[in-house]
Write a protein that holds these residues in place. Structure first.
Motif, PDB file in Angstrom:
ATOM      1  N   THR A  53       0.818  -1.165   0.126  1.00 47.43           N
ATOM      2  CA  THR A  53      -0.087  -0.002   0.020  1.00 47.43           C
ATOM      3  C   THR A  53       0.737   1.488  -0.017  1.00 47.43           C
ATOM      4  OG1 THR A  53      -1.723  -1.212   1.416  1.00 47.43           O
ATOM      5  CG2 THR A  53      -1.754   1.305   1.117  1.00 47.43           C
ATOM      6  N   ALA A  56       2.168   1.675  -3.409  1.00 46.25           N
ATOM      7  CA  ALA A  56       1.330   2.157  -4.478  1.00 46.25           C
ATOM      8  C   ALA A  56       1.088   3.788  -4.100  1.00 46.25           C
ATOM      9  CB  ALA A  56      -0.126   1.474  -4.136  1.00 46.25           C
ATOM     10  N   ALA A  57       1.061   4.041  -2.813  1.00 46.93           N
ATOM     11  CA  ALA A  57       0.724   5.458  -2.538  1.00 46.93           C
ATOM     12  C   ALA A  57       2.132   6.445  -3.089  1.00 46.93           C
ATOM     13  CB  ALA A  57       0.504   5.735  -1.151  1.00 46.93           C
ATOM     14  N   ALA A  60       1.679   6.723  -6.681  1.00 45.91           N
ATOM     15  CA  ALA A  60       0.725   7.727  -7.072  1.00 45.91           C
ATOM     16  C   ALA A  60       0.879   9.289  -6.629  1.00 45.91           C
ATOM     17  CB  ALA A  60      -0.697   7.371  -6.178  1.00 45.91           C
ATOM     18  N   ASP A  80       1.189  -2.605   5.606  1.00 49.99           N
ATOM     19  CA  ASP A  80      -0.246  -2.965   4.904  1.00 49.99           C
ATOM     20  C   ASP A  80      -1.409  -2.706   5.990  1.00 49.99           C
ATOM     21  OD1 ASP A  80       1.191  -2.759   2.310  1.00 49.99           O
ATOM     22  OD2 ASP A  80       1.168  -4.955   2.316  1.00 49.99           O
ATOM     23  N   GLY A  89     -12.448   3.106   2.521  1.00 52.32           N
ATOM     24  CA  GLY A  89     -12.329   4.263   1.423  1.00 52.32           C
ATOM     25  C   GLY A  89     -11.291   4.980   1.569  1.00 52.32           C
ATOM     26  N   THR A  90     -10.803   5.083   2.772  1.00 51.04           N
ATOM     27  CA  THR A  90      -9.745   6.288   2.737  1.00 51.04           C
ATOM     28  C   THR A  90      -8.431   6.047   1.703  1.00 51.04           C
ATOM     29  OG1 THR A  90     -10.293   6.462   5.301  1.00 51.04           O
ATOM     30  CG2 THR A  90      -7.809   7.301   4.524  1.00 51.04           C
ATOM     31  N   VAL A  91      -8.141   4.863   1.835  1.00 55.13           N
ATOM     32  CA  VAL A  91      -6.697   4.538   0.823  1.00 55.13           C
ATOM     33  C   VAL A  91      -7.293   4.855  -0.691  1.00 55.13           C
ATOM     34  CG1 VAL A  91      -5.173   3.001  -0.025  1.00 55.13           C
ATOM     35  CG2 VAL A  91      -5.568   3.163   2.458  1.00 55.13           C
ATOM     36  N   ASP A  92      -8.233   4.435  -1.034  1.00 52.17           N
ATOM     37  CA  ASP A  92      -8.722   4.674  -2.282  1.00 52.17           C
ATOM     38  C   ASP A  92      -8.863   6.065  -2.789  1.00 52.17           C
ATOM     39  OD1 ASP A  92      -8.737   1.790  -3.008  1.00 52.17           O
ATOM     40  OD2 ASP A  92     -10.792   1.709  -2.333  1.00 52.17           O
ATOM     41  N   ASN A  93      -9.495   6.689  -1.815  1.00 49.09           N
ATOM     42  CA  ASN A  93      -9.795   8.187  -1.871  1.00 49.09           C
ATOM     43  C   ASN A  93      -8.444   8.941  -2.108  1.00 49.09           C
ATOM     44  OD1 ASN A  93     -11.758  10.406  -2.183  1.00 49.09           O
ATOM     45  ND2 ASN A  93     -10.880  11.256  -0.125  1.00 49.09           N
ATOM     46  N   LEU A  95      -5.459   7.941  -3.124  1.00 45.75           N
ATOM     47  CA  LEU A  95      -4.780   7.482  -4.335  1.00 45.75           C
ATOM     48  C   LEU A  95      -5.442   8.070  -5.597  1.00 45.75           C
ATOM     49  CD1 LEU A  95      -4.077   3.571  -3.756  1.00 45.75           C
ATOM     50  CD2 LEU A  95      -2.609   5.689  -3.537  1.00 45.75           C
ATOM     51  N   LYS A  96      -6.472   8.733  -5.511  1.00 46.08           N
ATOM     52  CA  LYS A  96      -7.214   9.403  -6.669  1.00 46.08           C
ATOM     53  C   LYS A  96      -6.251  10.637  -7.084  1.00 46.08           C
ATOM     54  CE  LYS A  96     -11.880   8.141  -5.820  1.00 46.08           C
ATOM     55  NZ  LYS A  96     -13.352   8.790  -5.228  1.00 46.08           N
TER      56      LYS A  96
END
Length: 173
Positions: A53, A56-57, A60, A80, A89-93, A95-96
């Motif tokens: 994670t 990925a961050a 991004a 992770d 939803g915090t991580v997905d948000n 990474l936008k």
């Protein structure tokens, strides 16, 4: 790339590699310069396998090259599991693409300029992060806390710094 972004990338890379690397290291004390790894913070984190994670961050946020740079940096790297403990939803948000600035601010809050081994961290009350904000440091016996996170593994050495694995994601104020 500006220094803050570079530091953030380093912090994320460290977060990715720290858990496995720290598991093999003592949780207190310092490593001598002779025990420093030849791999940089990013490669050390990726090799650990517990910082997907974070990796990925960092990608991004555009911070990978920074964390592969000369440094030195100290990264308080969340695993992770630490990222998974955030609200759904915090991580997905984060990474936008539209939230890149917020992601960079979060990641750089995990990075401190310079190589700061565990023995030195344990004697600090706070540290100024690459983000520009201070993070509190508390020691209780052998337990060291950075912000609200426990240091679960310390002194994972990399060619351009040191990683201290933490069990929570640090949230800038």
């Amino acid at each position: 790339m500006n220094p803050s972004l570079r530091s953030l990338a380093l912090a994320l890379a460290l977060c990715l590699a720290a858990p496995a690397a720290f598991a093999a290291q003592p949780s207190t004390g310092t490593a001598s310069p002779a025990t420093r790894a030849s791999a940089d913070i990013v490669d050390t984190a990726v090799a650990a396998g517990q910082f997907k994670t974070l990796a990925a961050a960092l990608d991004a946020a555009g911070l990978v090259d920074t964390l592969k740079g000369a440094g030195p940096f100290t990264v308080f790297a969340p695993t992770d599991a630490a990222f998974a403990a955030l609200p759904a939803g915090t991580v997905d948000n984060l990474l936008k693409p539209e939230n890149k600035a917020q992601l960079v601010a979060l990641l750089t809050y995990h990075v401190v300029q310079g190589r700061v081994p565990a023995a030195q961290v344990a004697n600090m009350d706070s540290a100024t992060t690459v983000n520009g904000a201070d993070v509190a440091i508390r020691t209780n016996g052998e337990r060291v806390m950075v912000g609200n996170a426990n240091v679960v593994s310390a002194d994972v050495m990399a060619s351009n710094g040191v990683i201290h694995v933490v069990d929570k994601v640090l949230m800038p104020r």
